[in-house]
Design an enzyme around this catalytic site. Structure first.
Site, PDB file in Angstrom:
ATOM      1  CG  LEU A  64      -1.581   4.178   5.091  1.00 34.23           C
ATOM      2  CD1 LEU A  64      -1.727   3.821   5.758  1.00 34.23           C
ATOM      3  CD2 LEU A  64      -1.142   5.119   4.512  1.00 34.23           C
ATOM      4  N   PRO A  65      -0.855   1.215   0.741  1.00 30.47           N
ATOM      5  CG  PRO A  65      -0.892   1.897  -1.417  1.00 30.47           C
ATOM      6  CD  PRO A  65      -1.805   2.512  -0.035  1.00 30.47           C
ATOM      7  CG  HIS A  66       1.917  -1.969   3.258  1.00 31.86           C
ATOM      8  ND1 HIS A  66       1.346  -1.288   3.496  1.00 31.86           N
ATOM      9  CD2 HIS A  66       2.367  -3.079   3.742  1.00 31.86           C
ATOM     10  CE1 HIS A  66       0.555  -1.979   4.627  1.00 31.86           C
ATOM     11  NE2 HIS A  66       1.535  -3.430   5.240  1.00 31.86           N
ATOM     12  CB  ALA A  67       4.728  -3.811  -1.089  1.00 31.26           C
TER      13      ALA A  67
END
Length: 154
Positions: A64-67
């Site tokens: 779950l990459p997030h930014a």
């Protein structure tokens, strides 16, 4: 927060050529650009910056990459299903083949956390992940990702 609020069919891709975590982050950023107009360079750098704080591979083949992105008005997501799992430095050391990238406004607080929790809950369900892995159609993947809320509405 419903997944159909975060994700549109144009933000889903079955990825055939991804061989590394860095390449995957580029693909997530490129898909965010194509689907939502987010600057891909900014998205890529923001994803890497967040990843440097700790891996976003949550286990069982899911990442779950997030930014946070300056200038974004609302949380948006992208989904990639990898044909070949890759090393993602996940908490369980298992390779990743299901990726949900989440981008939030720079000043998003609770909205970002709710969106992340919603996606995480869905992708912790082994039955959902099995269905996702068994399909290559963008339309079918979108339906699987949003079917829970459709059933609640019925």
């Amino acid at each position: 927060m419903e997944l159909s609020d975060l994700l549109k069919p144009e933000a889903i891709r079955v990825n055939t050529g991804c061989t590394s975590k860095k390449r995957l982050m580029h693909d997530v950023a490129d898909l965010a650009h194509a689907a939502y107009g987010i600057n891909s360079g900014t998205a890529f750098e923001s994803l890497l910056e967040r990843e440097s704080l700790g891996p976003t591979g949550v286990g069982h083949g899911v990442a779950l990459p997030h930014a946070r992105i300056a200038g974004l008005d609302t949380c948006v997501g992208v989904f990639l299903l990898l044909e070949k799992p890759i090393d993602f430095s996940s908490v369980d050391r298992q390779p990743v083949d299901i990726v949900f990238g989440l981008f939030a406004p720079e000043d998003a607080g609770v909205e970002h956390l709710k969106a992340l929790a919603r996606v995480s809950r869905l992708l912790r369900d082994p039955a959902v992940c099995t269905k996702l892995r068994a399909n290559q159609s963008v339309v079918t993947l979108y339906t699987i990702l949003t079917e829970e809320e459709a059933m609640k509405a019925a």
